[in-house]
Design an enzyme around this catalytic site. Sequence first.
Site, PDB file in Angstrom:
ATOM      1  CG  ASP A  11      -0.124  26.427  33.218  1.00 31.46           C
ATOM      2  OD1 ASP A  11      -0.455  25.383  33.937  1.00 31.46           O
ATOM      3  OD2 ASP A  11       1.081  26.604  33.269  1.00 31.46           O
TER       4      ASP A  11
ATOM      5  CD  GLU B 279       2.291  18.683  38.703  1.00 30.44           C
ATOM      6  OE1 GLU B 279       2.096  20.000  38.498  1.00 30.44           O
ATOM      7  OE2 GLU B 279       1.709  18.021  37.707  1.00 30.44           O
TER       8      GLU B 279
END
Length: 273
Positions: free
Chosen positions: A46, A184
Amino acid sequence: MDKKFTVRDLAEMKAKGQKVVMLTAFDAATARWAQDAGIEMLLVGDSMGNTVLGYPNTLPVTLEESLAHTAAARRGSDKCFLVGDMPFMTYQLDIHEAVRNAGRYLKECGADAVKLEGGRTMLPVIKRMIEVGIPVVGHIGLCPQSVLKDGGYRVHGKAAEERQALIDDALALDAAGCCAIVLEGVPRELATEITGMVRASTIGIGAGSGTDAQVQVLADLLGYGGDGYLPRHAKCYVNFYDLATKAIRCYADEVRTGAFPTDKNSSTAAPKK
Ligand code: KIV
Protein backbone atom coordinates in the site's frame (compact mmCIF):
# COMPACT_ATOMS: atom_id res chain seq x y z
CA MET A 1 14.03 -18.17 -11.65
CA ASP A 2 12.84 -21.04 -13.81
CA LYS A 3 9.96 -22.19 -11.61
CA LYS A 4 7.30 -20.57 -9.44
CA PHE A 5 8.50 -19.55 -5.97
CA THR A 6 6.19 -21.00 -3.28
CA VAL A 7 5.79 -21.03 0.52
CA ARG A 8 7.81 -24.25 0.50
CA ASP A 9 10.77 -22.53 -1.16
CA LEU A 10 10.46 -19.76 1.42
CA ALA A 11 10.67 -22.24 4.31
CA GLU A 12 13.49 -24.16 2.64
CA MET A 13 15.57 -21.03 2.16
CA LYS A 14 15.14 -20.15 5.84
CA ALA A 15 16.25 -23.67 6.81
CA LYS A 16 19.34 -23.33 4.58
CA GLY A 17 20.14 -19.80 5.79
CA GLN A 18 19.72 -18.38 2.27
CA LYS A 19 18.52 -14.78 2.00
CA VAL A 20 15.25 -14.13 0.20
CA VAL A 21 14.76 -10.86 -1.67
CA MET A 22 11.41 -9.10 -1.77
CA LEU A 23 10.59 -5.85 -3.56
CA THR A 24 7.45 -3.82 -4.02
CA ALA A 25 5.94 -3.64 -7.50
CA PHE A 26 2.80 -1.88 -8.59
CA ASP A 27 2.11 -2.84 -12.18
CA ALA A 28 3.01 -5.36 -14.88
CA ALA A 29 6.16 -3.52 -16.00
CA THR A 30 7.71 -3.11 -12.53
CA ALA A 31 6.83 -6.72 -11.67
CA ARG A 32 8.54 -7.89 -14.89
CA TRP A 33 11.66 -5.85 -14.10
CA ALA A 34 11.83 -7.45 -10.65
CA GLN A 35 11.22 -10.99 -11.90
CA ASP A 36 13.79 -10.62 -14.68
CA ALA A 37 16.29 -9.34 -12.08
CA GLY A 38 15.80 -12.53 -10.04
CA ILE A 39 13.62 -11.25 -7.19
CA GLU A 40 11.79 -14.09 -5.40
CA MET A 41 8.93 -12.21 -3.74
CA LEU A 42 6.86 -9.22 -4.83
CA LEU A 43 4.72 -7.07 -2.58
CA VAL A 44 2.08 -4.85 -4.10
CA GLY A 45 2.44 -2.67 -1.04
CA ASP A 46 0.00 0.00 0.00
CA SER A 47 3.13 2.19 -0.14
CA MET A 48 2.03 2.63 -3.76
CA GLY A 49 -0.41 5.14 -2.20
CA ASN A 50 2.34 7.63 -1.46
CA THR A 51 4.90 6.51 -4.06
CA VAL A 52 2.81 6.31 -7.24
CA LEU A 53 -0.81 7.31 -6.55
CA GLY A 54 -0.01 10.73 -5.09
CA TYR A 55 -1.62 10.22 -1.66
CA PRO A 56 0.05 11.73 1.42
CA ASN A 57 0.34 8.29 3.08
CA THR A 58 -1.01 4.74 2.72
CA LEU A 59 -4.39 5.36 4.39
CA PRO A 60 -6.46 6.45 1.36
CA VAL A 61 -5.58 3.38 -0.77
CA THR A 62 -8.78 1.49 -1.60
CA LEU A 63 -9.38 -2.23 -1.95
CA GLU A 64 -10.24 -1.82 -5.63
CA GLU A 65 -7.00 0.10 -6.31
CA SER A 66 -4.96 -2.51 -4.49
CA LEU A 67 -6.67 -5.40 -6.33
CA ALA A 68 -6.21 -3.75 -9.73
CA HIS A 69 -2.50 -3.17 -9.13
CA THR A 70 -1.98 -6.67 -7.71
CA ALA A 71 -3.62 -8.21 -10.78
CA ALA A 72 -1.39 -6.07 -13.02
CA ALA A 73 1.73 -7.22 -11.15
CA ARG A 74 0.64 -10.84 -11.64
CA ARG A 75 0.30 -10.26 -15.38
CA GLY A 76 3.92 -9.08 -15.40
CA SER A 77 5.37 -11.89 -13.29
CA ASP A 78 4.35 -15.53 -13.38
CA LYS A 79 7.16 -16.88 -11.16
CA CYS A 80 7.48 -14.49 -8.22
CA PHE A 81 5.61 -15.14 -4.97
CA LEU A 82 3.09 -12.30 -5.13
CA VAL A 83 1.72 -10.70 -1.97
CA GLY A 84 -1.27 -8.35 -1.97
CA ASP A 85 -1.17 -5.75 0.80
CA MET A 86 -4.61 -5.25 2.35
CA PRO A 87 -5.42 -1.53 2.66
CA PHE A 88 -6.49 0.28 5.80
CA MET A 89 -10.09 -0.58 6.84
CA THR A 90 -10.41 -3.62 4.59
CA TYR A 91 -9.64 -6.17 7.33
CA GLN A 92 -10.02 -4.43 10.69
CA LEU A 93 -13.81 -4.22 11.01
CA ASP A 94 -15.30 -7.66 10.63
CA ILE A 95 -13.81 -11.13 10.21
CA HIS A 96 -16.16 -12.18 7.40
CA GLU A 97 -15.52 -9.04 5.41
CA ALA A 98 -11.77 -9.38 6.00
CA VAL A 99 -11.68 -13.00 4.79
CA ARG A 100 -13.87 -12.20 1.78
CA ASN A 101 -11.60 -9.28 0.85
CA ALA A 102 -8.46 -11.38 1.33
CA GLY A 103 -9.91 -14.14 -0.85
CA ARG A 104 -10.33 -11.67 -3.71
CA TYR A 105 -6.53 -11.27 -3.94
CA LEU A 106 -6.20 -15.01 -4.60
CA LYS A 107 -9.29 -15.48 -6.78
CA GLU A 108 -9.23 -12.30 -8.86
CA CYS A 109 -5.56 -11.30 -8.92
CA GLY A 110 -3.62 -14.57 -8.76
CA ALA A 111 -1.84 -13.47 -5.58
CA ASP A 112 -0.04 -16.10 -3.49
CA ALA A 113 -0.70 -14.46 -0.11
CA VAL A 114 -2.03 -11.35 1.57
CA LYS A 115 -0.25 -9.11 4.06
CA LEU A 116 -1.89 -7.25 6.87
CA GLU A 117 -0.58 -5.04 9.64
CA GLY A 118 -0.91 -5.82 13.35
CA GLY A 119 0.07 -8.41 15.92
CA ARG A 120 -2.08 -10.22 18.48
CA THR A 121 -5.07 -7.93 17.94
CA MET A 122 -5.36 -9.31 14.40
CA LEU A 123 -5.12 -12.98 15.40
CA PRO A 124 -8.80 -13.97 14.96
CA VAL A 125 -8.80 -12.56 11.43
CA ILE A 126 -5.43 -14.10 10.52
CA LYS A 127 -6.39 -17.50 11.94
CA ARG A 128 -9.62 -17.61 9.94
CA MET A 129 -7.83 -16.63 6.72
CA ILE A 130 -5.27 -19.39 7.21
CA GLU A 131 -8.02 -21.91 8.11
CA VAL A 132 -9.74 -21.31 4.78
CA GLY A 133 -6.48 -21.59 2.84
CA ILE A 134 -5.25 -18.02 2.46
CA PRO A 135 -1.51 -17.71 3.16
CA VAL A 136 -0.87 -14.68 5.37
CA VAL A 137 2.18 -12.47 5.81
CA GLY A 138 2.09 -10.59 9.12
CA HIS A 139 3.53 -7.11 9.63
CA ILE A 140 4.64 -5.76 13.02
CA GLY A 141 6.87 -2.99 14.36
CA LEU A 142 6.37 0.24 12.47
CA CYS A 143 2.93 -0.14 10.88
CA PRO A 144 2.39 2.71 8.39
CA GLN A 145 -1.41 2.37 8.61
CA SER A 146 -1.10 3.52 12.26
CA VAL A 147 0.80 6.71 11.35
CA LEU A 148 -1.94 8.99 12.70
CA LYS A 149 -2.34 7.01 15.93
CA ASP A 150 1.46 6.98 16.47
CA GLY A 151 1.88 10.64 15.47
CA GLY A 152 4.50 9.77 12.82
CA TYR A 153 6.90 7.02 11.82
CA ARG A 154 9.35 5.81 14.48
CA VAL A 155 11.40 2.78 15.47
CA HIS A 156 9.41 0.29 17.55
CA GLY A 157 10.81 -2.01 20.25
CA LYS A 158 13.46 0.18 21.88
CA ALA A 159 11.82 0.22 25.33
CA ALA A 160 11.69 -3.08 27.27
CA GLU A 161 7.90 -3.26 27.33
CA GLU A 162 7.52 -2.59 23.59
CA ARG A 163 10.32 -5.05 22.87
CA GLN A 164 8.52 -7.81 24.77
CA ALA A 165 5.23 -6.93 23.08
CA LEU A 166 6.89 -7.34 19.67
CA ILE A 167 8.31 -10.73 20.65
CA ASP A 168 4.86 -11.83 21.88
CA ASP A 169 3.26 -10.58 18.64
CA ALA A 170 5.82 -12.42 16.50
CA LEU A 171 5.36 -15.67 18.45
CA ALA A 172 1.58 -15.39 18.17
CA LEU A 173 1.65 -14.74 14.41
CA ASP A 174 4.05 -17.65 14.00
CA ALA A 175 1.86 -20.00 16.04
CA ALA A 176 -1.16 -18.92 13.97
CA GLY A 177 0.67 -20.13 10.85
CA CYS A 178 1.79 -16.94 9.07
CA CYS A 179 4.22 -17.95 6.33
CA ALA A 180 6.25 -14.77 6.84
CA ILE A 181 6.35 -11.77 9.13
CA VAL A 182 7.48 -8.29 8.07
CA LEU A 183 9.52 -6.58 10.79
CA GLU A 184 9.57 -2.89 9.97
CA GLY A 185 11.52 -0.24 11.89
CA VAL A 186 12.66 -2.68 14.58
CA PRO A 187 16.14 -2.57 16.24
CA ARG A 188 18.41 -5.00 14.41
CA GLU A 189 19.30 -7.00 17.56
CA LEU A 190 15.62 -7.59 18.26
CA ALA A 191 14.84 -8.48 14.64
CA THR A 192 17.67 -11.03 14.66
CA GLU A 193 16.45 -12.49 17.94
CA ILE A 194 12.88 -12.83 16.65
CA THR A 195 14.20 -14.46 13.46
CA GLY A 196 15.78 -17.19 15.56
CA MET A 197 12.56 -17.73 17.55
CA VAL A 198 10.03 -18.23 14.75
CA ARG A 199 9.41 -20.83 12.05
CA ALA A 200 8.01 -18.18 9.72
CA SER A 201 10.46 -16.29 7.52
CA THR A 202 11.12 -12.79 8.80
CA ILE A 203 11.22 -10.01 6.22
CA GLY A 204 13.10 -6.95 7.41
CA ILE A 205 12.84 -3.32 6.40
CA GLY A 206 14.84 -0.96 8.58
CA ALA A 207 15.54 -3.95 10.82
CA GLY A 208 19.16 -4.83 10.02
CA SER A 209 20.65 -7.75 8.14
CA GLY A 210 19.72 -10.55 10.55
CA THR A 211 16.28 -11.30 9.11
CA ASP A 212 15.58 -14.14 6.66
CA ALA A 213 14.53 -11.76 3.89
CA GLN A 214 14.70 -8.07 3.04
CA VAL A 215 12.03 -5.91 1.44
CA GLN A 216 12.46 -2.46 -0.06
CA VAL A 217 10.11 -0.02 -1.72
CA LEU A 218 10.86 0.12 -5.46
CA ALA A 219 10.39 3.89 -5.63
CA ASP A 220 13.16 4.39 -3.02
CA LEU A 221 15.50 1.93 -4.73
CA LEU A 222 15.07 3.59 -8.13
CA GLY A 223 14.90 7.23 -7.00
CA TYR A 224 11.48 7.69 -8.55
CA GLY A 225 9.88 10.56 -6.69
CA GLY A 226 12.13 13.52 -7.44
CA ASP A 227 11.48 15.04 -4.03
CA GLY A 228 14.92 13.97 -2.75
CA TYR A 229 13.37 12.16 0.21
CA LEU A 230 14.97 8.84 1.10
CA PRO A 231 14.05 7.02 4.32
CA ARG A 232 17.03 6.04 6.49
CA HIS A 233 16.37 2.34 5.90
CA ALA A 234 16.53 2.70 2.10
CA LYS A 235 19.30 2.93 -0.50
CA CYS A 236 18.82 4.59 -3.86
CA TYR A 237 20.62 2.63 -6.62
CA VAL A 238 19.76 4.87 -9.58
CA ASN A 239 18.25 8.32 -10.05
CA PHE A 240 15.31 7.32 -12.18
CA TYR A 241 13.68 10.74 -11.79
CA ASP A 242 16.71 12.41 -13.44
CA LEU A 243 16.88 9.80 -16.22
CA ALA A 244 13.15 10.12 -16.92
CA THR A 245 13.00 13.92 -16.91
CA LYS A 246 16.13 14.12 -19.13
CA ALA A 247 14.61 11.70 -21.66
CA ILE A 248 11.26 13.53 -21.64
CA ARG A 249 13.03 16.87 -22.12
CA CYS A 250 14.97 15.45 -25.13
CA TYR A 251 11.70 14.28 -26.67
CA ALA A 252 10.08 17.69 -26.14
CA ASP A 253 13.12 19.49 -27.63
CA GLU A 254 13.12 17.22 -30.68
CA VAL A 255 9.40 17.80 -31.29
CA ARG A 256 9.92 21.57 -31.02
CA THR A 257 12.93 21.60 -33.38
CA GLY A 258 11.35 19.15 -35.84
CA ALA A 259 14.00 16.46 -35.22
CA PHE A 260 11.23 14.04 -34.20
CA PRO A 261 9.35 12.34 -35.76
CA THR A 262 11.51 11.42 -38.76
CA ASP A 263 10.21 9.52 -41.79
CA LYS A 264 11.28 6.34 -39.96
CA ASN A 265 8.82 7.11 -37.16
CA SER A 266 5.97 7.98 -39.52
CA SER A 267 3.21 5.97 -41.13
CA THR A 268 3.18 5.94 -44.88
CA ALA A 269 0.77 4.94 -47.62
CA ALA A 270 3.63 3.35 -49.60
CA PRO A 271 3.56 -0.47 -49.68
CA LYS A 272 5.98 -2.33 -47.34
CA LYS A 273 9.20 -3.44 -48.97
O1 KIV B 1 3.46 -1.08 1.63
C1 KIV B 1 4.64 -1.46 1.68
O2 KIV B 1 5.48 -1.20 0.81
C2 KIV B 1 5.04 -2.23 2.86
C3 KIV B 1 6.50 -2.52 3.04
C4 KIV B 1 7.17 -1.31 3.55
C5 KIV B 1 6.73 -3.69 3.90
O3 KIV B 1 4.22 -2.59 3.65
